[in-house]
Design a protein around this motif. Structure first.
Motif, mmCIF file in Angstrom:
data_model
loop_
_atom_site.group_PDB
_atom_site.id
_atom_site.type_symbol
_atom_site.label_atom_id
_atom_site.label_comp_id
_atom_site.label_asym_id
_atom_site.label_seq_id
_atom_site.Cartn_x
_atom_site.Cartn_y
_atom_site.Cartn_z
ATOM 1 N N ILE A 348 0.851 -1.189 0.000
ATOM 2 C CA ILE A 348 0.000 0.000 0.000
ATOM 3 C C ILE A 348 0.889 1.241 0.000
ATOM 4 O O ILE A 348 1.861 1.340 0.756
ATOM 5 N N VAL A 349 0.552 2.182 -0.881
ATOM 6 C CA VAL A 349 1.332 3.405 -1.008
ATOM 7 C C VAL A 349 0.417 4.603 -0.832
ATOM 8 O O VAL A 349 -0.711 4.616 -1.340
ATOM 9 N N GLU A 350 0.869 5.601 -0.129
ATOM 10 C CA GLU A 350 0.060 6.777 0.166
ATOM 11 C C GLU A 350 0.223 7.839 -0.922
ATOM 12 O O GLU A 350 1.311 8.028 -1.462
ATOM 13 N N GLY A 351 -0.878 8.514 -1.251
ATOM 14 C CA GLY A 351 -0.825 9.691 -2.103
ATOM 15 C C GLY A 351 -0.876 9.441 -3.590
ATOM 16 O O GLY A 351 -1.115 10.369 -4.363
ATOM 17 N N ALA A 352 -0.657 8.201 -4.021
ATOM 18 C CA ALA A 352 -0.606 7.939 -5.466
ATOM 19 C C ALA A 352 -1.951 8.199 -6.127
ATOM 20 O O ALA A 352 -2.018 8.725 -7.241
ATOM 21 N N SER A 353 -3.036 7.837 -5.451
ATOM 22 C CA SER A 353 -4.374 8.006 -6.032
ATOM 23 C C SER A 353 -4.684 9.479 -6.269
ATOM 24 O O SER A 353 -5.191 9.855 -7.331
ATOM 25 N N ALA A 354 -4.386 10.332 -5.281
ATOM 26 C CA ALA A 354 -4.670 11.766 -5.426
ATOM 27 C C ALA A 354 -3.824 12.378 -6.534
ATOM 28 O O ALA A 354 -4.310 13.191 -7.319
ATOM 29 N N ARG A 355 -2.544 11.979 -6.601
ATOM 30 C CA ARG A 355 -1.677 12.520 -7.653
ATOM 31 C C ARG A 355 -2.150 12.065 -9.031
ATOM 32 O O ARG A 355 -2.133 12.829 -9.994
ATOM 33 N N TRP A 356 -2.575 10.799 -9.127
ATOM 34 C CA TRP A 356 -3.057 10.288 -10.411
ATOM 35 C C TRP A 356 -4.318 11.029 -10.834
ATOM 36 O O TRP A 356 -4.457 11.418 -11.990
ATOM 37 N N ARG A 357 -5.261 11.239 -9.886
ATOM 38 C CA ARG A 357 -6.516 11.907 -10.234
ATOM 39 C C ARG A 357 -6.252 13.325 -10.745
ATOM 40 O O ARG A 357 -6.823 13.746 -11.764
ATOM 41 N N GLN A 358 -5.392 14.063 -10.063
ATOM 42 C CA GLN A 358 -5.103 15.430 -10.488
ATOM 43 C C GLN A 358 -4.445 15.429 -11.866
ATOM 44 O O GLN A 358 -4.777 16.247 -12.736
ATOM 45 N N SER A 359 -3.541 14.507 -12.086
ATOM 46 C CA SER A 359 -2.882 14.412 -13.387
ATOM 47 C C SER A 359 -3.869 14.023 -14.471
ATOM 48 O O SER A 359 -3.822 14.549 -15.586
ATOM 49 N N PHE A 360 -4.786 13.105 -14.157
ATOM 50 C CA PHE A 360 -5.792 12.644 -15.114
ATOM 51 C C PHE A 360 -6.636 13.811 -15.606
ATOM 52 O O PHE A 360 -6.907 13.943 -16.803
ATOM 53 N N LEU A 361 -7.058 14.683 -14.698
ATOM 54 C CA LEU A 361 -7.912 15.810 -15.064
ATOM 55 C C LEU A 361 -7.149 16.849 -15.897
ATOM 56 O O LEU A 361 -7.744 17.534 -16.726
ATOM 57 N N ARG A 362 -5.854 16.946 -15.702
ATOM 58 C CA ARG A 362 -5.062 17.945 -16.410
ATOM 59 C C ARG A 362 -4.441 17.409 -17.703
ATOM 60 O O ARG A 362 -3.869 18.181 -18.486
ATOM 61 N N MET A 363 -4.534 16.101 -17.929
ATOM 62 C CA MET A 363 -3.846 15.496 -19.074
ATOM 63 C C MET A 363 -4.153 16.174 -20.408
ATOM 64 O O MET A 363 -3.232 16.456 -21.191
ATOM 65 N N PRO A 364 -5.426 16.446 -20.745
ATOM 66 C CA PRO A 364 -5.679 17.061 -22.066
ATOM 67 C C PRO A 364 -5.025 18.436 -22.218
ATOM 68 O O PRO A 364 -4.509 18.766 -23.294
ATOM 69 N N TYR A 365 -5.059 19.247 -21.148
ATOM 70 C CA TYR A 365 -4.417 20.559 -21.212
ATOM 71 C C TYR A 365 -2.893 20.406 -21.348
ATOM 72 O O TYR A 365 -2.242 21.152 -22.099
ATOM 73 N N GLN A 366 -2.338 19.442 -20.629
ATOM 74 C CA GLN A 366 -0.897 19.230 -20.691
ATOM 75 C C GLN A 366 -0.469 18.715 -22.064
ATOM 76 O O GLN A 366 0.583 19.088 -22.577
ATOM 77 N N ARG A 367 -1.283 17.852 -22.660
ATOM 78 C CA ARG A 367 -0.991 17.376 -24.011
ATOM 79 C C ARG A 367 -0.901 18.536 -24.989
ATOM 80 O O ARG A 367 0.019 18.614 -25.802
ATOM 81 N N ASP A 368 -1.860 19.459 -24.925
ATOM 82 C CA ASP A 368 -1.851 20.612 -25.827
ATOM 83 C C ASP A 368 -0.630 21.496 -25.588
ATOM 84 O O ASP A 368 -0.022 22.008 -26.535
ATOM 85 N N ALA A 369 -0.285 21.679 -24.315
ATOM 86 C CA ALA A 369 0.891 22.486 -24.004
ATOM 87 C C ALA A 369 2.143 21.843 -24.583
ATOM 88 O O ALA A 369 3.014 22.530 -25.135
ATOM 89 N N MET A 370 2.251 20.536 -24.484
ATOM 90 C CA MET A 370 3.418 19.842 -25.037
ATOM 91 C C MET A 370 3.432 19.904 -26.563
ATOM 92 O O MET A 370 4.495 19.971 -27.178
ATOM 93 N N ALA A 371 2.247 19.894 -27.183
ATOM 94 C CA ALA A 371 2.192 20.048 -28.645
ATOM 95 C C ALA A 371 2.758 21.400 -29.060
ATOM 96 O O ALA A 371 3.394 21.516 -30.120
ATOM 97 N N GLN A 372 2.545 22.418 -28.243
ATOM 98 C CA GLN A 372 3.107 23.741 -28.543
ATOM 99 C C GLN A 372 4.630 23.728 -28.484
ATOM 100 O O GLN A 372 5.278 24.620 -29.028
#
Length: 517
Positions: A348-372
């Motif tokens: 069992i590892v602490e914090g991974a779920s919260a970090r994954w959820r935040q990253s999941f919600l930001r993924m589309p915006y981050q993809r576009d930023a990386m395309a730039q």
């Protein structure tokens, strides 16, 4: 008020912050130190040379404004974003129709049928497979149902609601909240996609097990076709022949326009429990996930991240399984405890779920930023049976790695499970590679083709929840049985005799009317 981005995902106000952009660039440099991360601004849409409209529709429902047409010309795939960034606008719809009533929808289809004009239902425009793009079509009207956005009726006894198809996810949930009910269907595109779009593409949603697709939440549907209106009876289940709803679910706007549906609802969850488990071995992590999928515990979240995915998005260098249980009726701690017993090889590892959820919600915006910054950052997904997964996974990773080496010189391939079933997982692969500005679209197309060949040859589906659209047609035509295609083409001919509805998607029948060139 927020402003939708014309060239990429979401809203202008929610785009990546300067700090977020710097952190992304630092992360890329750590993995790909030689990547050229020069920043590129998107063009001003009003300064682009946009083609004039080729139709003169009746006044009232239609817009022929060039920028409005541009905003309805593409979806949200990586290749859509890169073409927009490069100012390569391509074909535009000739008009955008915004019906206010179902009769308006009928009138639009009648006018287009009589004038040989194709109709593409738009939903929220979040297609990532070319499903809303007027590609290779002569004259096109895009149908935007955003004005049909109301919950019309609620049946609290049966826990169901009659809902118009143009409603966006947040508005739908806000209208259900006073009734203490929820649809609880949360795809990654939830904020910007519509109920009609979910139904037309058989969207996958919040649940990793059990109620994985919108199909499972659909009680009945009302669909306007050029040949008439189809409305199925509200029933919890029926053995009366093939299901009318199954004909239109996943039909991607080719058979009719979904105007409303009765959807199965539930009470919001009152009990929750979750944990993340880290595994030193990917194979052991896959095995634990299979055991949970076959246990009958039905976790709401059961998402497995391979080491690369976990490192990029959850801060772990080992495979991570994110688990969550929820219920409106009873505590779920015992269910989580039993699931953790099936993860005996993990920690069992602490914090991974919260970090994954935040990253999941930001993924589309981050993809576009990386395309730039000329980075190729995109995904593809499939599903297969458990017995075939090891071979499919090896084949896809090998094909993707070889394509990245050939096209980009270097790159990273990641994998996660978005949904799991008793008989198999739905793997979702990520690609991260340095691209060449001016060639990003063609580079991605080459990578996508190589990977699609591999997963198709390995017996996986060309898409688990992203739909077929135009981008997946070459592989979908191999996957579908020939006799089924004949039946589907027959339904298309009966419901859409002039072939105006999203031509070139799902069926390839030849007919009069606006066909793909």
């Amino acid at each position: 008020m927020t402003t939708r981005s014309w060239w990429g995902w979401g809203t202008v106000e929610d785009a990546v912050t300067p700090e977020e952009r710097r952190a992304l660039a630092d992360r890329v440099r750590a993995v790909l130190p030689d990547a050229d991360l020069t920043f590129h601004e998107p063009p001003d849409p009003s300064a682009l040379d946009l083609p004039v409209s080729r139709v003169e529709p009746p006044s009232g429902l239609y817009s022929t404004d060039p920028v409005d047409r541009l905003a309805h010309a593409r979806g949200q795939a990586y290749r859509d974003v890169t073409r927009n960034l490069a100012g390569d606008v391509g074909p535009l719809p000739d008009a955008v129709a915004r019906p206010r009533t179902e009769q308006d929808v009928v009138d639009v289809l009648d006018w287009c049928s009589s004038h040989d004009v194709a109709v593409i239902p738009f939903g929220g425009g979040t297609s990532v497979v070319g499903g809303v793009e007027p590609r290779d079509l002569d004259r096109v009207v895009t149908l935007d149902l955003s004005a049909l956005d109301q919950v019309l009726e609620v049946d609290p006894t049966s826990r169901a609601a009659r809902i118009q198809a143009g409603v966006l996810g947040p508005s739908l949930e806000a209208q259900l909240k006073p009734h203490s009910l929820t649809l609880r269907h949360f795809p990654q595109s939830f904020e910007f996609s519509t109920l009609g779009g979910w139904l037309a593409t058989r969207a996958g949603g919040h649940y990793a097990t059990l109620y994985t697709h919108i199909d499972d939440l659909t009680e009945s549907m009302r669909v306007v076709t050029p040949a008439g209106v189809s409305e199925s009876r509200r029933l919890p289940g029926s053995g009366a022949g093939p299901s009318p709803d199954r004909l239109f679910l996943g039909s991607e706007g080719t058979l009719g326009v979904i105007t409303e549906a009765w959807m199965r609802l539930q009470s919001p969850p009152a009990h929750r429990a979750g944990a993340s488990v880290r595994f030193a071995s990917w194979d052991r992590a896959v095995e634990a996930t299979r055991l949970i999928a076959q246990s009958g515990l039905h976790p709401a979240n059961c998402r497995l991240l391979d080491p690369a995915e976990a490192f990029l998005n959850a801060g772990s260098a080992q495979s991570v399984l994110v688990l969550a249980f929820e219920s409106a009726d009873h505590p779920v701690d015992a269910l989580l405890a039993r699931a953790l017993e099936l993860c005996a090889d993990g920690e069992i590892v602490e914090g991974a779920s919260a970090r994954w959820r935040q990253s999941f919600l930001r993924m589309p915006y981050q993809r576009d930023a990386m395309a730039q910054h000329a980075m190729i950052t995109e995904t593809f997904e499939t599903a297969c049976t458990w017995d075939r997964f090891p071979a499919l996974h090896a084949s896809v990773v090998e094909a993707a790695t070889a394509a990245l080496r050939e096209v980009c010189g270097i790159g990273v391939v990641t994998c996660r499970f978005t949904h799991v079933y008793p008989d198999g997982p739905a793997p979702y692969y990520g690609i991260y590679a340095p691209g060449r500005w001016g060639s990003l679209t063609s580079q991605w197309d080459d990578i996508k083709a190589a990977v699609s060949e591999a997963l198709s040859n390995a017996g996986g589906t060309i898409t688990h929840h992203h739909a077929v659209g135009r981008d997946h047609m070459p592989w979908y035509t191999r996957q579908r049985p020939d006799v089924f295609h004949a039946a589907l083409a027959g339904a298309k001919a009966a419901l859409d005799p002039s072939n105006i509805l999203n031509p070139g998607v799902l069926t390839t029948r030849s007919t009069a009317g606006p066909t793909p060139r």
